[in-house]
Design a protein around this motif. Structure first.
Motif, mmCIF file in Angstrom:
data_model
loop_
_atom_site.group_PDB
_atom_site.id
_atom_site.type_symbol
_atom_site.label_atom_id
_atom_site.label_comp_id
_atom_site.label_asym_id
_atom_site.label_seq_id
_atom_site.Cartn_x
_atom_site.Cartn_y
_atom_site.Cartn_z
ATOM 1 N N GLU A 172 40.836 43.182 37.068
ATOM 2 C CA GLU A 172 39.460 43.163 36.593
ATOM 3 C C GLU A 172 38.972 44.578 36.299
ATOM 4 O OE1 GLU A 172 37.793 40.485 35.937
ATOM 5 O OE2 GLU A 172 38.709 38.876 37.120
ATOM 6 N N LEU B 219 40.828 45.957 40.981
ATOM 7 C CA LEU B 219 39.661 46.356 40.208
ATOM 8 C C LEU B 219 39.832 47.807 39.796
ATOM 9 C CD1 LEU B 219 36.807 46.164 39.069
ATOM 10 C CD2 LEU B 219 35.925 46.537 41.391
ATOM 11 N N TYR C 92 30.863 44.547 39.527
ATOM 12 C CA TYR C 92 32.226 44.519 40.066
ATOM 13 C C TYR C 92 32.294 45.233 41.425
ATOM 14 C CZ TYR C 92 35.004 42.573 36.212
ATOM 15 O OH TYR C 92 35.589 41.738 35.300
#
Length: 229
Positions: A8, A133, A178
């Motif tokens: 991500e 991430l 995020y």
């Protein structure tokens, strides 16, 4: 045992490059691996992806956008991810439901409980084992994304860049969303937050250091299956 790994981050953070590199590295170690993407990991999903990324669809409503992502995800689970898990394959996925939580929830302002409910329904409750991430400053990430677009389409924009055309404030909301998600998981959660400004090679090695202890001892190589749609 199958392991489900997702990548991500904001546009231009480098997640797609690292996801593909990890899938290839797993293949080299003989791990039966499936690389896939969201949106667009199926034939039907490819049609949905074109709608979602087409800059001409600037008037797509936030709710319609949310439903399109969940439709793509439901088909992806049914057609690709569940069969791969049943076959014992490792899965490396470029974006999954965290992207919807952040883009359509945090940045678009959709009700987070509603988004979470749709995510659970579309995924049948499936949660990634590990989520990488790649965090990156918005300005640097967007510059990378625009450079990539120019390299792929030197004659001019392809039109498949609706999100890259969003304001920096939008992308900053995505980044903050995020990071908030990762913090909510706490230490020992599934998120591994990495500095997206590191070199490609350094990022690849840091990701591999997380994956290496999970690798089974396999006697021979098996193919990595990439979606054809």
């Amino acid at each position: 045992m199958a392991v489900f790994i997702t990548f991500e981050g904001i546009e231009g953070c480098g997640k797609s490059t690292q996801a593909r590199r990890l899938a290839r590295r797993l293949e080299e170690r003989g791990v039966p691996t499936l690389f896939t993407i969201e949106p667009g990991g199926t034939r039907i999903g490819g049609d949905i992806r074109r709608i979602l990324l087409d800059a001409r669809n600037w008037d797509l409503s936030p709710l319609a956008e949310l439903f399109l992502y969940e439709a793509d995800r439901a088909q992806h689970i049914f057609e690709v991810i569940d069969p791969a898990r049943e076959a014992g394959q490792w899965i490396v996925c470029d974006r999954f439901y965290d992207a919807t939580t952040v883009y359509q929830g945090y940045a678009r302002g959709q009700d987070p409980l509603f988004v979470a409910s749709l995510n659970r329904t579309a995924t049948r409750g499936l949660t990634p084992d590990i989520t990488f991430l790649l965090d990156c400053p918005v300005g640097a990430a967007l510059a990378r994304a625009r450079q990539r677009e120019a390299e792929v389409n030197p004659a001019g924009p392809s039109g498949q860049d609706r999100f890259e055309k969003e304001s920096e404030a939008f992308h900053q909301s995505v980044r903050e969303g995020y990071l908030a998600l990762a913090r909510s998981e706490g230490l020992g959660g599934r998120f591994r937050v990495l500095d997206g400004m590191f070199s490609i090679e350094r990022l690849e090695n840091e990701i591999w250091s997380v994956i290496l202890p999970l690798l089974p001892a396999l006697p021979s190589k098996k193919p990595c299956l990439f979606p054809t749609s």
